[in-house]
Design a protein around this motif. Structure first.
Motif, PDB file in Angstrom:
ATOM      1  N   GLN A 137      42.134  50.709  38.940  1.00  0.00           N
ATOM      2  CA  GLN A 137      42.157  49.255  38.989  1.00  0.00           C
ATOM      3  C   GLN A 137      42.768  48.689  37.696  1.00  0.00           C
ATOM      4  O   GLN A 137      42.536  49.219  36.603  1.00  0.00           O
ATOM      5  CB  GLN A 137      40.736  48.715  39.167  1.00  0.00           C
ATOM      6  CG  GLN A 137      40.107  49.126  40.493  1.00  0.00           C
ATOM      7  CD  GLN A 137      38.639  48.758  40.549  1.00  0.00           C
ATOM      8  OE1 GLN A 137      37.795  49.486  40.044  1.00  0.00           O
ATOM      9  NE2 GLN A 137      38.340  47.633  41.168  1.00  0.00           N
ATOM     10  N   PRO A 138      43.541  47.622  37.801  1.00  0.00           N
ATOM     11  CA  PRO A 138      44.160  47.025  36.599  1.00  0.00           C
ATOM     12  C   PRO A 138      43.090  46.588  35.591  1.00  0.00           C
ATOM     13  O   PRO A 138      41.990  46.167  35.970  1.00  0.00           O
ATOM     14  CB  PRO A 138      44.920  45.813  37.159  1.00  0.00           C
ATOM     15  CG  PRO A 138      45.145  46.139  38.594  1.00  0.00           C
ATOM     16  CD  PRO A 138      43.957  46.927  39.030  1.00  0.00           C
ATOM     17  N   PHE A 139      43.432  46.676  34.311  1.00  0.00           N
ATOM     18  CA  PHE A 139      42.492  46.341  33.242  1.00  0.00           C
ATOM     19  C   PHE A 139      41.972  44.905  33.393  1.00  0.00           C
ATOM     20  O   PHE A 139      40.783  44.641  33.192  1.00  0.00           O
ATOM     21  CB  PHE A 139      43.176  46.518  31.886  1.00  0.00           C
ATOM     22  CG  PHE A 139      42.322  46.104  30.722  1.00  0.00           C
ATOM     23  CD1 PHE A 139      41.162  46.810  30.391  1.00  0.00           C
ATOM     24  CD2 PHE A 139      42.658  44.997  29.944  1.00  0.00           C
ATOM     25  CE1 PHE A 139      40.382  46.417  29.323  1.00  0.00           C
ATOM     26  CE2 PHE A 139      41.878  44.596  28.870  1.00  0.00           C
ATOM     27  CZ  PHE A 139      40.734  45.316  28.557  1.00  0.00           C
ATOM     28  N   ALA A 140      42.839  43.998  33.786  1.00  0.00           N
ATOM     29  CA  ALA A 140      42.434  42.593  33.889  1.00  0.00           C
ATOM     30  C   ALA A 140      41.315  42.405  34.915  1.00  0.00           C
ATOM     31  O   ALA A 140      40.476  41.519  34.772  1.00  0.00           O
ATOM     32  CB  ALA A 140      43.640  41.726  34.258  1.00  0.00           C
ATOM     33  N   GLU A 141      41.308  43.246  35.959  1.00  0.00           N
ATOM     34  CA  GLU A 141      40.307  43.102  37.016  1.00  0.00           C
ATOM     35  C   GLU A 141      38.947  43.671  36.611  1.00  0.00           C
ATOM     36  O   GLU A 141      37.922  43.269  37.157  1.00  0.00           O
ATOM     37  CB  GLU A 141      40.791  43.785  38.297  1.00  0.00           C
ATOM     38  CG  GLU A 141      41.994  43.107  38.936  1.00  0.00           C
ATOM     39  CD  GLU A 141      42.411  43.803  40.215  1.00  0.00           C
ATOM     40  OE1 GLU A 141      41.667  44.697  40.680  1.00  0.00           O
ATOM     41  OE2 GLU A 141      43.484  43.449  40.761  1.00  0.00           O
ATOM     42  N   VAL A 142      38.944  44.614  35.682  1.00  0.00           N
ATOM     43  CA  VAL A 142      37.684  45.301  35.357  1.00  0.00           C
ATOM     44  C   VAL A 142      37.291  45.132  33.893  1.00  0.00           C
ATOM     45  O   VAL A 142      36.398  45.820  33.406  1.00  0.00           O
ATOM     46  CB  VAL A 142      37.804  46.808  35.689  1.00  0.00           C
ATOM     47  CG1 VAL A 142      37.956  47.021  37.181  1.00  0.00           C
ATOM     48  CG2 VAL A 142      38.967  47.455  34.920  1.00  0.00           C
ATOM     49  N   GLN A 143      37.917  44.200  33.206  1.00  0.00           N
ATOM     50  CA  GLN A 143      37.700  44.053  31.764  1.00  0.00           C
ATOM     51  C   GLN A 143      36.219  43.835  31.427  1.00  0.00           C
ATOM     52  O   GLN A 143      35.682  44.445  30.506  1.00  0.00           O
ATOM     53  CB  GLN A 143      38.541  42.897  31.228  1.00  0.00           C
ATOM     54  CG  GLN A 143      38.458  42.738  29.711  1.00  0.00           C
ATOM     55  CD  GLN A 143      39.435  41.690  29.200  1.00  0.00           C
ATOM     56  OE1 GLN A 143      40.226  41.132  29.956  1.00  0.00           O
ATOM     57  NE2 GLN A 143      39.388  41.414  27.907  1.00  0.00           N
ATOM     58  N   THR A 144      35.546  42.971  32.183  1.00  0.00           N
ATOM     59  CA  THR A 144      34.131  42.693  31.908  1.00  0.00           C
ATOM     60  C   THR A 144      33.287  43.952  32.110  1.00  0.00           C
ATOM     61  O   THR A 144      32.409  44.270  31.301  1.00  0.00           O
ATOM     62  CB  THR A 144      33.625  41.573  32.826  1.00  0.00           C
ATOM     63  OG1 THR A 144      34.396  40.391  32.593  1.00  0.00           O
ATOM     64  CG2 THR A 144      32.152  41.286  32.551  1.00  0.00           C
ATOM     65  N   GLN A 145      33.574  44.671  33.174  1.00  0.00           N
ATOM     66  CA  GLN A 145      32.842  45.907  33.452  1.00  0.00           C
ATOM     67  C   GLN A 145      33.076  46.934  32.341  1.00  0.00           C
ATOM     68  O   GLN A 145      32.146  47.626  31.906  1.00  0.00           O
ATOM     69  CB  GLN A 145      33.294  46.483  34.803  1.00  0.00           C
ATOM     70  CG  GLN A 145      32.617  47.800  35.174  1.00  0.00           C
ATOM     71  CD  GLN A 145      33.215  48.395  36.442  1.00  0.00           C
ATOM     72  OE1 GLN A 145      34.041  47.784  37.106  1.00  0.00           O
ATOM     73  NE2 GLN A 145      32.789  49.606  36.762  1.00  0.00           N
ATOM     74  N   VAL A 146      34.327  47.042  31.876  1.00  0.00           N
ATOM     75  CA  VAL A 146      34.664  47.984  30.804  1.00  0.00           C
ATOM     76  C   VAL A 146      33.874  47.657  29.545  1.00  0.00           C
ATOM     77  O   VAL A 146      33.298  48.552  28.899  1.00  0.00           O
ATOM     78  CB  VAL A 146      36.180  47.953  30.518  1.00  0.00           C
ATOM     79  CG1 VAL A 146      36.499  48.833  29.314  1.00  0.00           C
ATOM     80  CG2 VAL A 146      36.963  48.412  31.737  1.00  0.00           C
ATOM     81  N   LYS A 147      33.811  46.366  29.220  1.00  0.00           N
ATOM     82  CA  LYS A 147      33.105  45.966  27.997  1.00  0.00           C
ATOM     83  C   LYS A 147      31.624  46.316  28.085  1.00  0.00           C
ATOM     84  O   LYS A 147      31.028  46.820  27.115  1.00  0.00           O
ATOM     85  CB  LYS A 147      33.288  44.472  27.767  1.00  0.00           C
ATOM     86  CG  LYS A 147      32.647  43.972  26.469  1.00  0.00           C
ATOM     87  CD  LYS A 147      32.939  42.497  26.232  1.00  0.00           C
ATOM     88  CE  LYS A 147      32.299  42.023  24.920  1.00  0.00           C
ATOM     89  NZ  LYS A 147      32.582  40.598  24.666  1.00  0.00           N
TER      90      LYS A 147
END
Length: 640
Positions: free
Chosen positions: A497-507
């Protein structure tokens, strides 16, 4: 089906289960002979080839079996690998070696032995008609539901029995070690009282700082954790007994004929209540003993005739039936079929409560009988049971037709691998489509089970060979009397999935890992200064009975610590759950039940047997010669 045979046999069959994949024991190498063609050989055993098609078919069966056994505990990707295929091939080679050794030794099994083994299977042993005779038609239907005929099934049972003979002497050579088994059981029965000091990541989240660069770097280093699952668009067909039954029509005349031919099924039998006084006669009684018993019974009968109200008193005093004497001879209500014929004839021949007959001679002795209650039988009217009879006739006809339809279904989806047109034409089944199907089963809904809710079906659908060839799956039984096949039309691999779509989850994941690391560091530091630790209340742990609120890693650490000097403590890294310091404060030696010792001895025996048979198979390889020709391609091995 043969699984039931294993459950009712000795260690040898357990060894076969462990050492030779059950799918091979069930179907045998001959069971895959229909797949043979002109493909390259996967291996040669004793000069005989095991084809790649045989290997592919066996591997599909083995993966389906493992998935069915393990459920959601393992991902199909962990099974559908070149390494798994090599294990499957090893199982085929072992089976072929044992077959060759059986032929060399001229081993055989009688028809009586085959029949006896089959009748040990509970599902088959239960196939009885009302008169107690074996229901041959039901047996044929049951076997047909497994995709076989009775000759094939019986041949496979014979083969398994022969393989047991091959290995029987080897397995019998293992000597049990009672002392080792007792020591293992004693360790399993031990309990330990511990106290825990927990360092939870949630307590350290406030101390975590992250930067956008760190979050993006974490994403790039863990892309596998942010993937959209693979999907497939598919076609599938379902064959079910319910659908077959729905096409079958029954008439009122057929229902009436069934009702008339089976009156006992729609009636409540008459019941009688009686009391008796029994004077027993031994089965080996002499003529004099029989005459004495008869004379005694006749004397009691005269007393009863003179004073019927004393029946219960005389029964308590003189009856030799230990089950009813204390109750004044009362036997309660019973049907005619519940008693031996002379006794039943006498009781049901009486028409009036209070009537007394006897002595009546049966195999047990002489009875004086008093009738104490009457419940007349009743017959359900035809109109009240008509719908049930029609449904039963419909289901019976469907079950008989199902046997042939399963064969047709199985053959059609295999012989025409690129289309469901043949099975649609022959069985008039609806070809259905589903898009964006994943490996995760959908929630089951009422009605006929859906293949999309079946894990074995989805696992087979997403197997490497299915995705590569896009051929029809072999017929898969997804529920009792429900079969399905499917094929992949198009497939989309898992995508990051693109970083922009999962940024919150990654953080959030990064913060969680950093907090867990801080918890670990705090725990390790506190362990260096035990006086600073704050322990919770004592907890009693057992290896035999897990404590749900305590991590298995903590239990393992607690039982791994030496207990000569208590208390003693150690740290346990719990990963995402933080860190724990476990302190053992007491060791409790538990009682060792005999069944625990037997279980430990059985496990030890099986392990030793497995080692011996592995060595035996290696010797057979040298005797007959084995050449492994299947070599995974480099890209396959890397992918696995």
């Amino acid at each position: 089906m043969l699984e039931s045979i294993r459950k009712h046999s000795k260690l040898m069959q357990i060894v076969l289960f462990v050492l030779i994949f059950p799918s091979f024991v069930l179907f045998g190498i001959q069971g895959y002979s229909s797949f043979e063609g002109h493909q390259d050989a996967a291996a040669k055993v004793g000069g005989q080839a095991i084809s790649m098609q045989q290997l592919d078919a066996a591997n599909r069966e083995e993966i389906a079996r493992l998935q069915s056994m393990l459920g959601s505990a393992v991902d199909i990707k962990q099974l559908d690998t070149p390494e798994q295929k090599l294990r499957t091939l090893d199982g085929l080679v072992r089976q072929r070696l044992l077959q060759l050794e059986a032929q060399r030794e001229h081993l055989a099994v009688t028809d009586a032995q085959v029949q006896q083994s089959i009748l040990q299977i509970p599902q088959i042993a239960a196939l009885r008609k009302p008169d107690g005779s074996f229901d041959v038609q039901a047996y044929r239907s049951l076997i047909a539901a497994q995709g076989m005929n009775t000759s094939q099934f019986e041949a496979q049972v014979r083969e398994q029995l022969i393989l047991q003979q091959v290995l029987g002497g080897i397995a019998g050579s293992v000597i049990d070690s009672q002392s080792l088994a007792t020591a293992a059981a004693k360790a399993a029965a031990q309990q330990r009282e511990v106290r825990l000091a927990l360092f939870k990541p949630a307590d350290y989240v406030g101390q975590v700082q992250t930067t956008p660069a760190e979050v993006e770097s974490y994403y790039k280093n863990n892309t596998a954790r942010f993937q959209k699952p693979e999907e497939a668009n598919i076609q599938y067909v379902v064959l079910s007994a319910d659908a077959v039954a729905a096409k079958i029509k029954t008439t009122s005349a057929e229902a009436q004929a069934y009702y008339d031919a089976n009156p006992a099924k729609f009636s409540t039998p008459a019941e009688r209540r009686a009391s008796h006084i029994l004077i027993t006669v031994p089965s080996d009684a002499t003529a004099a003993q029989q005459n004495d018993a008869k004379a005694k019974a006749e004397a009691i009968a005269k007393q009863v005739e003179a004073n019927p109200a004393e029946f219960a008193t005389l029964a308590r005093k003189d009856s030799q039936d230990p089950g009813s004497a204390d109750k004044g001879g009362d036997l309660g209500y019973f049907t005619a079929s519940a008693m031996v014929k002379p006794f039943a004839d006498a009781v049901f021949g009486m028409t009036k409560v209070g009537e007394i007959v006897g002595p009546i001679k049966t195999q047990f002795g002489y009875h004086i009988i008093e009738l104490t209650g009457i419940k007349p039988g009743s017959q359900q009217p035809f109109d009240a049971v008509k719908a049930d009879i029609e449904k039963q006739l419909q289901q019976d006809a469907a079950q008989k037709r199902m046997s042939a339809d399963v064969d047709t279904f199985t053959n059609a989806v295999f012989e025409h691998p690129d289309s469901f047109q043949a099975v649609q034409d022959k069985l008039h089944l609806k070809v259905q489509t589903a898009n964006n199907v994943t490996r995760t089963p959908q929630a089951a809904t009422p009605g006929t089970p859906s293949p999309l809710s079946s894990k074995p079906f989805l696992d087979a659908l997403f197997a490497e060979s299915s995705l590569r060839n896009k051929h029809n799956l072999q017929a898969i039984q997804i529920a009792p009397n429900v079969w399905a096949s499917g094929r992949v039309l198009s497939y989309s691999a898992a995508q990051t999935q693109p970083f922009a779509e999962v940024q919150t989850q990654v953080k959030q994941m990064l913060i969680g890992e950093k907090a867990a690391d801080l918890a670990r560091q705090a725990g390790e530091q506190a362990l260096k200064s035990p006086a600073t630790l704050t322990f919770g209340a004592p907890i009693t742990l057992s290896q035999a009975q897990p404590t749900p609120e305590v991590s298995p890693a903590v239990v393992a650490k607690a039982f791994g610590l030496r207990a000569e000097k208590l208390p003693t403590a150690a740290g346990v890294d719990l990963g995402a759950q933080g860190y724990a310091v476990v302190q053992v404060v007491k060791v409790i030696e538990g009682a060792v039940p005999a069944e625990l010792v037997r279980a430990a001895a059985g496990a030890e025996n099986q392990m030793l047997t497995q080692g011996i048979i592995n060595a035996y198979v290696e010797a057979l390889k040298k005797r007959f010669g084995v050449e492994i020709l299947y070599k995974p391609k480099p890209e396959q091995a890397a992918a696995g």
